[in-house]
Write an enzyme that holds these catalytic residues in place. Structure first.
Site, PDB file in Angstrom:
ATOM      1  N   LYS A 121       4.228   8.819   9.047  1.00 17.26           N
ATOM      2  CA  LYS A 121       3.875   8.175  10.267  1.00 17.26           C
ATOM      3  C   LYS A 121       4.554   8.670  11.463  1.00 17.26           C
ATOM      4  O   LYS A 121       4.161   9.765  12.101  1.00 17.26           O
ATOM      5  CB  LYS A 121       3.660   6.659   9.959  1.00 17.26           C
ATOM      6  CG  LYS A 121       2.439   6.287   9.207  1.00 17.26           C
ATOM      7  CD  LYS A 121       2.085   4.950   9.228  1.00 17.26           C
ATOM      8  CE  LYS A 121       0.661   4.919   8.476  1.00 17.26           C
ATOM      9  NZ  LYS A 121       0.585   4.015   7.192  1.00 17.26           N
TER      10      LYS A 121
ATOM     11  N   ASP B 197       9.187   2.853  -0.028  1.00 16.36           N
ATOM     12  CA  ASP B 197       8.265   3.545   0.643  1.00 16.36           C
ATOM     13  C   ASP B 197       8.386   3.058   2.411  1.00 16.36           C
ATOM     14  O   ASP B 197       7.928   1.592   2.618  1.00 16.36           O
ATOM     15  CB  ASP B 197       6.799   2.974   0.269  1.00 16.36           C
ATOM     16  CG  ASP B 197       5.645   3.604   0.995  1.00 16.36           C
ATOM     17  OD1 ASP B 197       6.048   4.366   2.160  1.00 16.36           O
ATOM     18  OD2 ASP B 197       4.378   3.416   0.633  1.00 16.36           O
TER      19      ASP B 197
ATOM     20  N   TYR C 197       0.709  -1.132   0.059  1.00 16.26           N
ATOM     21  CA  TYR C 197       0.178  -0.094   0.068  1.00 16.26           C
ATOM     22  C   TYR C 197       1.002   1.176  -0.050  1.00 16.26           C
ATOM     23  O   TYR C 197       1.980   1.477   0.940  1.00 16.26           O
ATOM     24  CB  TYR C 197      -0.823   0.134   1.206  1.00 16.26           C
ATOM     25  CG  TYR C 197      -1.620   1.150   1.197  1.00 16.26           C
ATOM     26  CD1 TYR C 197      -2.960   1.142   0.576  1.00 16.26           C
ATOM     27  CD2 TYR C 197      -1.725   1.976   2.462  1.00 16.26           C
ATOM     28  CE1 TYR C 197      -4.015   2.545   0.559  1.00 16.26           C
ATOM     29  CE2 TYR C 197      -2.566   3.350   2.478  1.00 16.26           C
ATOM     30  CZ  TYR C 197      -3.690   3.446   1.554  1.00 16.26           C
ATOM     31  OH  TYR C 197      -4.449   4.486   1.690  1.00 16.26           O
TER      32      TYR C 197
HETATM   33  C1  LIG Z   1       0.267   4.434   5.707  1.00 17.79           C
HETATM   34  C2  LIG Z   1       0.965   4.350   4.470  1.00 17.79           C
HETATM   35  C3  LIG Z   1       0.911   5.285   3.461  1.00 17.79           C
HETATM   36  C4  LIG Z   1      -0.107   6.407   3.481  1.00 17.79           C
HETATM   37  O1  LIG Z   1       0.182   7.314   4.505  1.00 17.79           O
HETATM   38  P1  LIG Z   1      -1.084   8.218   4.875  1.00 17.79           P
HETATM   39  O2  LIG Z   1      -0.293   9.194   5.693  1.00 17.79           O
HETATM   40  O3  LIG Z   1      -2.195   7.371   5.298  1.00 17.79           O
HETATM   41  O4  LIG Z   1      -1.558   9.086   3.391  1.00 17.79           O
HETATM   42  C5  LIG Z   1       1.808   5.063   2.410  1.00 17.79           C
HETATM   43  N1  LIG Z   1       2.640   4.030   2.473  1.00 17.79           N
HETATM   44  C6  LIG Z   1       2.704   3.089   3.193  1.00 17.79           C
HETATM   45  C7  LIG Z   1       3.690   1.987   3.404  1.00 17.79           C
HETATM   46  C8  LIG Z   1       1.756   3.363   4.565  1.00 17.79           C
HETATM   47  O5  LIG Z   1       1.874   2.244   5.541  1.00 17.79           O
END
Ligand SMILES: *Cc1c(COP(=O)(O)O)cnc(C)c1O
Length: 421
Positions: A264, A236, A142
């Protein structure tokens, strides 16, 4: 009727599904959400006065625990000086320095407001610098809700993306190529078949299909393939950044990505994301370069203060201690369930783990999906009724924090002992 139930009933008339992010509705575990009045350390306190040991931790950010005194005080102090200026402030420079010092692959960084913004912007940059359009992503990973990443994998090993949701144009995800996680041969095949690949984006440890670890050589193989074919490697690290280690997954696995996305943890609970990487690429970002990206509230002084206080505390934190503690806890928990004759697969790294109710090792999305969702839903409800807040989906991670006490972990194990299956 509980106050949570009343609030949810009202919320559903005002907010789609009653929530501002879908998974919070707890639909996949067949429960209604609990509304939270406050949080402290490892605990959530609901509007109905219930106390829960939290293993969601706001989906990862609260590695220091909720309402950490240093973070709270830093944010409060910053807010007294004004919540936003629309002009540069010193905390942005300090934050950029802290990120560049911490993350090996980041030489320059741009702050944004969410992980979604970070990945969207990193992909635009990769497309801009390579002059190519396609991106390879992995099934079950994701990267936020940017159009390019919202693809459903079709059948077969390596497929073109099809839109994963109404509202995403086919023309957009036509450029998104999807392969199973850990399938290096699949990636090589895509590179052999396509000459327009701008980037490979990957969660170096996957955390959005439950926790799935990279096989030995997988990340190194991605580094080699992208270099050979003139594509950028985007890590990511929105979950793994500052959680696997202070330097993120790239410092643990010794891989040097071109671009890194963060989120995060770096906001200490405030809405923050960041993307950074090699200077020669980052210099292409506007206004130094020609690739546009902007944000009214980006580098917000309150969020920067909270983030800086978080990083300052984490720089001193004993990650190895928390990893060992989490391993011991997760293995005991898995053992309790296994002793009942339940099939349990435990994936764990650092302070993250997932217990999958399945027999087969979980190495990608297909194997993750062999897990028994109905059993997970029963486990979730059972644990919640006993004061333990797990992720409201079997395809998510459990996060521990530096604030979880021995008593919290004991309480959780005791609750699991009473689970009937
Ligand atoms: C949570 C998440 C996102 C998206 O971040 P948001 O602050 O919710 O937009 C992107 N990549 C990874 C791996 C994530 O866990």
């Amino acid at each position: 009727m509980t106050t949570s139930a009343q609030l949810f009933a009202t919320a559903k008339t005002l907010i789609p599904g009653g929530v501002n992010s879908p998974v919070r509705a707890c639909k996949s575990v067949g429960c209604d959400p609990l509304f939270i009045a406050r949080a402290a350390g490892s605990k959530l306190f609901t509007v109905d006065g219930d106390e829960l040991v939290d293993f969601v931790m706001s989906w990862g950010p609260m590695l220091l625990g909720h309402a950490h005194p240093g973070v709270t005080e830093a944010a409060r102090a910053a807010m007294l000086d004004g919540a936003s200026y629309g002009a540069p402030c010193p905390a942005e420079v300090a934050m950029a320095q802290a990120v560049v010092d911490a993350v090996p692959g980041i030489e320059m960084v741009r702050m944004v407001n969410s992980g979604t913004e970070a990945t969207m912007s990193a992909l635009r940059l990769a497309r801009g610098v390579t002059g190519k359009d396609a991106v390879i992503k992995f099934e079950g990973c994701y990267h936020g809700h940017g159009d390019a990443f919202l693809t459903a994998a079709g059948s077969g090993v390596a497929t073109f993306g099809i839109p994963g949701t109404p509202g995403v144009p086919e023309g957009t995800v036509r450029h998104t190529l999807t392969v199973p996680y850990n399938d290096l041969d699949g990636v090589a095949a895509l590179f052999a078949a396509h000459d327009d690949i701008a980037a490979v984006i990957v969660e170096p440890v996957a955390g959005n299909m439950g926790l799935v670890l990279p096989k030995p050589g997988f990340l190194q193989g991605l580094r080699e393939l992208t270099t050979r074919h003139g594509a950028l490697l985007i890590f990511d690290e929105v979950i793994t950044g500052f959680r696997l280690a202070y330097g993120g997954a790239q410092s643990v696995f010794g891989i040097d990505p071109d671009l890194t996305c963060l989120g995060k943890i770096i906001g200490g609970g405030f809405p923050v994301g960041a993307y950074g990487g090699k200077r020669r690429f980052m210099e292409r970002i506007s206004p130094e370069g020609d690739i546009y990206q902007a944000g009214t509230l980006s580098g917000n002084p309150v969020a920067m203060a909270a983030g800086l206080a978080t990083l300052a505390a984490l720089a001193q934190a004993d990650y190895a201690w928390l990893a060992a503690r989490t391993e011991s806890f997760a293995s005991t928990l898995a053992g309790i369930l296994a002793d009942k004759g339940l099939p349990v697969v435990r994936n764990r790294i650092a302070s993250i783990f997932t217990l999958f109710f399945t027999e087969s090792p979980v190495t990608d999305f297909a194997t993750a999906k062999t897990a028994d969702s109905a059993r997970y839903a029963r486990f979730y409800a059972h644990m919640r009724a006993r004061g333990v807040n797990l992720a409201p989906s079997g395809f998510e991670c459990a996060f521990t924090s530096f604030a979880h006490t021995d008593a919290d972990l004991e309480k959780t194990l005791d609750a699991a002992k009473a689970f009937a299956g």
